[in-house]
Design a protein around this motif. Structure first.
Motif, PDB file in Angstrom:
ATOM      1  N   PRO A  59       0.810  -1.213   0.000  1.00 41.12           N
ATOM      2  CA  PRO A  59       0.000   0.000   0.000  1.00 41.12           C
ATOM      3  C   PRO A  59       0.846   1.266   0.000  1.00 41.12           C
ATOM      4  CG  PRO A  59      -0.106  -1.106   2.138  1.00 41.12           C
ATOM      5  CD  PRO A  59       0.689  -1.988   1.235  1.00 41.12           C
ATOM      6  N   ASN A  60       0.223   2.421  -0.164  1.00 41.42           N
ATOM      7  CA  ASN A  60       0.953   3.700  -0.129  1.00 41.42           C
ATOM      8  C   ASN A  60       1.730   3.804   1.173  1.00 41.42           C
ATOM      9  OD1 ASN A  60      -1.879   4.994  -1.688  1.00 41.42           O
ATOM     10  ND2 ASN A  60       0.115   5.037  -2.620  1.00 41.42           N
ATOM     11  N   GLY A  61       2.969   4.258   1.042  1.00 42.63           N
ATOM     12  CA  GLY A  61       3.793   4.461   2.235  1.00 42.63           C
ATOM     13  C   GLY A  61       4.400   3.188   2.797  1.00 42.63           C
ATOM     14  N   ALA A  62       4.303   2.073   2.046  1.00 41.04           N
ATOM     15  CA  ALA A  62       4.796   0.787   2.557  1.00 41.04           C
ATOM     16  C   ALA A  62       6.319   0.720   2.617  1.00 41.04           C
ATOM     17  CB  ALA A  62       4.270  -0.347   1.686  1.00 41.04           C
ATOM     18  N   GLY A  63       6.987   1.533   1.806  1.00 41.59           N
ATOM     19  CA  GLY A  63       8.447   1.516   1.790  1.00 41.59           C
ATOM     20  C   GLY A  63       9.047   1.061   0.464  1.00 41.59           C
ATOM     21  N   LYS A  64       8.212   0.942  -0.560  1.00 42.66           N
ATOM     22  CA  LYS A  64       8.693   0.426  -1.849  1.00 42.66           C
ATOM     23  C   LYS A  64       9.737   1.354  -2.473  1.00 42.66           C
ATOM     24  CE  LYS A  64       4.529   0.430  -3.569  1.00 42.66           C
ATOM     25  NZ  LYS A  64       3.745   0.990  -2.444  1.00 42.66           N
ATOM     26  N   THR A  65       9.414   2.651  -2.535  1.00 49.02           N
ATOM     27  CA  THR A  65      10.353   3.601  -3.149  1.00 49.02           C
ATOM     28  C   THR A  65      11.638   3.682  -2.321  1.00 49.02           C
ATOM     29  OG1 THR A  65       8.513   4.821  -4.083  1.00 49.02           O
ATOM     30  CG2 THR A  65      10.604   5.991  -3.959  1.00 49.02           C
ATOM     31  N   THR A  66      11.489   3.586  -1.014  1.00 45.38           N
ATOM     32  CA  THR A  66      12.679   3.617  -0.148  1.00 45.38           C
ATOM     33  C   THR A  66      13.576   2.417  -0.471  1.00 45.38           C
ATOM     34  OG1 THR A  66      11.358   4.675   1.567  1.00 45.38           O
ATOM     35  CG2 THR A  66      13.437   3.691   2.262  1.00 45.38           C
ATOM     36  N   LEU A  67      12.960   1.240  -0.621  1.00 41.28           N
ATOM     37  CA  LEU A  67      13.751   0.039  -0.954  1.00 41.28           C
ATOM     38  C   LEU A  67      14.421   0.214  -2.317  1.00 41.28           C
ATOM     39  CD1 LEU A  67      14.650  -2.844  -0.318  1.00 41.28           C
ATOM     40  CD2 LEU A  67      12.484  -3.676  -1.238  1.00 41.28           C
TER      41      LEU A  67
HETATM   42  N1  LIG Z   1      12.811  11.544   2.502  1.00 38.08           N
HETATM   43  C1  LIG Z   1      11.895  11.205   3.399  1.00 38.08           C
HETATM   44  N2  LIG Z   1      11.759  11.887   4.557  1.00 38.08           N
HETATM   45  C2  LIG Z   1      10.836  11.539   5.476  1.00 38.08           C
HETATM   46  N3  LIG Z   1       9.990  10.490   5.342  1.00 38.08           N
HETATM   47  C3  LIG Z   1      10.069   9.775   4.214  1.00 38.08           C
HETATM   48  C4  LIG Z   1      11.026  10.090   3.180  1.00 38.08           C
HETATM   49  N4  LIG Z   1      10.874   9.177   2.177  1.00 38.08           N
HETATM   50  C5  LIG Z   1       9.882   8.364   2.558  1.00 38.08           C
HETATM   51  N5  LIG Z   1       9.411   8.706   3.766  1.00 38.08           N
HETATM   52  C6  LIG Z   1       8.344   8.025   4.509  1.00 38.08           C
HETATM   53  O1  LIG Z   1       8.662   6.645   4.552  1.00 38.08           O
HETATM   54  C7  LIG Z   1       7.497   5.837   4.325  1.00 38.08           C
HETATM   55  C8  LIG Z   1       7.709   4.949   3.113  1.00 38.08           C
HETATM   56  O2  LIG Z   1       7.689   5.775   1.943  1.00 38.08           O
HETATM   57  P1  LIG Z   1       7.884   5.210   0.470  1.00 38.08           P
HETATM   58  O3  LIG Z   1       7.857   6.378  -0.452  1.00 38.08           O
HETATM   59  O4  LIG Z   1       9.088   4.342   0.435  1.00 38.08           O
HETATM   60  O5  LIG Z   1       6.559   4.318   0.296  1.00 38.08           O
HETATM   61  P2  LIG Z   1       5.959   3.674  -1.027  1.00 38.08           P
HETATM   62  O6  LIG Z   1       5.623   2.256  -0.689  1.00 38.08           O
HETATM   63  O7  LIG Z   1       6.855   3.896  -2.181  1.00 38.08           O
HETATM   64  O8  LIG Z   1       4.614   4.502  -1.199  1.00 38.08           O
HETATM   65  P3  LIG Z   1       3.793   4.861  -2.554  1.00 38.08           P
HETATM   66  O9  LIG Z   1       3.113   3.594  -2.993  1.00 38.08           O
HETATM   67  O10 LIG Z   1       2.806   5.867  -2.045  1.00 38.08           O
HETATM   68  O11 LIG Z   1       4.742   5.426  -3.562  1.00 38.08           O
HETATM   69  C9  LIG Z   1       6.339   6.811   4.190  1.00 38.08           C
HETATM   70  O12 LIG Z   1       5.705   6.944   5.439  1.00 38.08           O
HETATM   71  C10 LIG Z   1       7.008   8.120   3.784  1.00 38.08           C
HETATM   72  O13 LIG Z   1       6.251   9.213   4.240  1.00 38.08           O
END
Ligand SMILES: Nc1ncnc2c1ncn2[C@@H]1O[C@H](COP(=O)(O)OP(=O)(O)OP(=O)(O)O)[C@@H](O)[C@H]1O
Length: 300
Positions: A37-45
């Motif tokens: 889901p949104n905010g799961a951490g995918k982009t971070t990974l």
């Molecule tokens: N640079 C940052 N500074 C602070 N918090 C961050 C940063 N990058 C991500 N986060 C937080 O870390 C969590 C994971 O974010 P991420 O973007 O990895 O999720 P995601 O799975 O890619 O979401 P989406 O599907 O919405 O793209 C979220 O709560 C986001 O707000």
């Protein structure tokens, strides 16, 4: 071949744990899906795997190297979710420039650019500037850029988000065709799309790896997804339940049943289903081997 290994990978942004003790290993081969889901951490990974950001804790390696290391130059490519091209230069100029950054001569870079533009069916756009491209065309050009130098790993973050069905299909075809040369890791919210492309699925939620599933059935039980046109739903469900080797039958939507069965003779269950439909004058829309990714991830 081992593609990626993560051990207890953690990423903190202040108090926020974007990734929390994530561990997995992936092998090279068919495309791999990253879902959550949104905010799961995918982009971070993705950002850690690309070497854009460092983990707060834990170990990660990709093709046996640290993400972002020189040894991975040209071997790992990424298409970020919001990739942008410079509006001032033609596509061929920009892609050739990227190819030269990978160490190619100007001549080799131009040849490589033409090759990758052909792969994504964008040869005619070579001399255009990004402003004249539609959203779908821009995505294809960005994928072409990721394919420069035939990388072993290609990370695609939401490659079809916001695209119309025809352009999304085109991108799926590109991924399918190029999977012979590269292993794709695709982050998307579109489960239907991922189940067409991927055999392995990583499911992240709140920074934790909840599931790692293989869509290829190697277990002793198999699944059939039956979509109905017209039938007595309850009677059908109980009659199927009585077929030899059927373990479980459950409704998964108003017109679909998921049948779990032991491995049996080829088409044994399918034949029994067809007999049932004929005897009762019922009609079905489809009898599909396997189960949907949605059901695989969320059935328990
Ligand atoms: N640079 C940052 N500074 C602070 N918090 C961050 C940063 N990058 C991500 N986060 C937080 O870390 C969590 C994971 O974010 P991420 O973007 O990895 O999720 P995601 O799975 O890619 O979401 P989406 O599907 O919405 O793209 C979220 O709560 C986001 O707000």
């Amino acid at each position: 071949m081992m593609l990626i290994s993560c051990q207890n990978l953690t990423k903190n942004f202040g108090d926020k744990k974007a990734l929390n003790e994530v561990s997995f290993t992936l092998e090279a081969g068919t495309p791999i899906a990253l879902v959550g889901p949104n905010g799961a951490g995918k982009t971070t990974l993705f950002s850690i795997l690309c070497g854009y950001i460092l983990p707060s804790k834990g170990k990660v390696n990709i093709l046996g190297q640290q993400p972002g290391s020189r040894e991975l130059q040209g071997r790992v490519a990424a298409l970020p979710q919001d990739a942008l091209l410079d509006p001032n230069f033609s596509i061929i100029t920009q892609l050739s420039f990227f190819a030269q950054l990978q160490g190619m001569t100007a001549k080799a870079a131009k040849i490589e650019t033409k090759r990758v533009l052909e792969l994504v069916d964008m040869t005619e756009a070579a001399n255009l500037k990004p402003i004249s491209l539609s959203h779908g065309m821009s995505k294809r050009v960005a994928i072409a850029q990721a394919l420069i130098g035939q990388p072993e790993v290609v990370l695609l973050d939401e490659p079809t988000a916001g695209l119309d069905p025809a352009n999304a299909k085109k991108i799926r075809e590109i991924v399918q065709n190029q999977s012979i040369n590269s292993t794709f890791i695709i982050s998307s919210h579109n489960l239907d799309e991922l189940e067409k492309l991927c055999d392995t699925v990583l499911y992240l939620e709140s920074g934790q790896l909840q599931q790692s599933v293989s869509m290829q059935s190697e277990q002793s039980t198999e699944y059939i997804t039956l979509t109905l046109q017209q039938a007595d739903f309850e009677q059908l469900q109980s009659t199927i339940g009585a077929i030899d080797s059927v373990i479980n039958v459950k409704p998964i939507s108003h017109d679909q049943l998921l049948i779990e069965h032991n491995k049996s003779l080829p088409y044994y269950i399918e034949r029994a289903l067809l007999d049932l439909f004929e005897q009762n004058q019922w009609q079905y829309k489809s009898i599909l081997k396997g189960r949907t990714l949605e059901d695989t991830l969320f059935s328990n």
